[in-house]
Design an enzyme around this catalytic site. Sequence first.
Site, PDB file in Angstrom:
ATOM      1  N   CYS A  23       5.265  -6.506  -3.536  1.00 53.08           N
ATOM      2  CA  CYS A  23       5.052  -5.101  -3.889  1.00 53.08           C
ATOM      3  C   CYS A  23       4.466  -4.924  -5.282  1.00 53.08           C
ATOM      4  O   CYS A  23       3.900  -3.882  -5.583  1.00 53.08           O
ATOM      5  CB  CYS A  23       6.364  -4.334  -3.792  1.00 53.08           C
ATOM      6  SG  CYS A  23       7.040  -4.262  -2.120  1.00 53.08           S
ATOM      7  N   HIS A  82       4.327   4.242  -0.426  1.00 51.81           N
ATOM      8  CA  HIS A  82       4.274   2.912  -1.046  1.00 51.81           C
ATOM      9  C   HIS A  82       3.249   2.042  -0.327  1.00 51.81           C
ATOM     10  O   HIS A  82       3.602   1.188   0.480  1.00 51.81           O
ATOM     11  CB  HIS A  82       5.670   2.294  -0.983  1.00 51.81           C
ATOM     12  CG  HIS A  82       5.794   0.919  -1.553  1.00 51.81           C
ATOM     13  ND1 HIS A  82       4.883   0.371  -2.431  1.00 51.81           N
ATOM     14  CD2 HIS A  82       6.752  -0.036  -1.348  1.00 51.81           C
ATOM     15  CE1 HIS A  82       5.279  -0.849  -2.751  1.00 51.81           C
ATOM     16  NE2 HIS A  82       6.391  -1.123  -2.116  1.00 51.81           N
ATOM     17  N   CYS A  96      10.558  -3.611  -8.110  1.00 52.48           N
ATOM     18  CA  CYS A  96      11.176  -4.735  -7.408  1.00 52.48           C
ATOM     19  C   CYS A  96      10.141  -5.337  -6.461  1.00 52.48           C
ATOM     20  O   CYS A  96       9.254  -4.645  -5.969  1.00 52.48           O
ATOM     21  CB  CYS A  96      12.409  -4.289  -6.639  1.00 52.48           C
ATOM     22  SG  CYS A  96      12.116  -3.006  -5.410  1.00 52.48           S
TER      23      CYS A  96
END
Length: 385
Positions: free
Chosen positions: A89, A341, A371
């Site tokens: 991510c 996202h 994260c």
Amino acid sequence: MAEAFIVEAVRTPVGRKGGALAAVHPADLGAHVLHALLERSGADPAAVDDVIFGCLDTVGPQAGDIARTSWLAAGLPESVPGVTVDRQCGSSQQAVHFAAQAVLSGTQDLVVAGGVQNMSMIPIAYAARRAAEPLGLTEGPYAGSAGWRRRYGDRPVSQFHGAELIAEQWGLTRGEMEEYALRSHRRAVRALDEGRFRAETVPYGELTMDEGPRRDTSLERMAALDPLLPGGRLTAALSSQISDGAAAVLIAGEQAVSRYGLTPRARIHQLAVRGEDPIRMLTAPIPATAHALKRAGMSIEEIDLVEINEAFAPVVLAWLRETGADPERVNVNGGAIALGHPLGATGARLLTTLVHELERSGGRFGLQVMCEGGGQANVTIVERV
């Protein structure tokens, strides 16, 4: 001492799963922000030393070095190379770090960093699943590793499991997390209505604003949802949205700023990356933030704005408890629970929003943290100039 400046930062609106960007080729999404980045900054495309993009699941239309493909799809000079990185991510945040490090080292002067992801077209973890099927594996990339099993046993490696572990460890109730998720949507809706994203967003076709924020959501609606895992506290309402989008940032050294007449908007103040337990997975922002602040000689009170990725509500709530950060300075325009996202693009999207919001609000220092899979986290501290 060398400096690395952020000259320009732009993004597409974030599209909802199956929404306005679902059928757009990832290279065209990337090309869209690259073209806008260079046009707005006034930089000569031929002067760019490299293009670094983040992207996950680099198969199908996202394969073949999407950074290079996006640059060429934008009609930009063939002399400029591109490379694609994967830190899960945090991929496009890491792309920014690599770009800044190249400039700080003096080996390059002008570097484009960013990322792209079309999750509607290529679902999350698609590459791992497709590769595992012929081998008869069902447990993801860690399956079959003797070394991994010796160290971590057969414990589940899942972001959902990790989020549940965080909620349990920090004693976060479902109601508390739902209140946070509702706040994310309300802040995002307010930002859209006040036009806070207008300067950073490059419309794509008829899509002019983010599709994710839900005006009609409520605590009652959230409470009616089933948990993602049996007996768990996490629901879809407490998770980041599956999304499509792209973002790009132009990083320049002092010589490039002077040579090409560029106008810096922020300077890179600190770069850090740390690791944590890969089973719990999503807690690395806590030690990474402490590490970055220590290296910068700063306290959390000196940070005016924070953008922390809302992969799940417990990630942010645990981080808030451990850092003591003021919630009123954190994700002031909502986060991924509301805005979405698009994995490989989110890091650059968050930085873009952070730089523009520092300018709008008059803040000086901003901190970005996310994260990442494997129990990792990147931290970027920037200073408005």
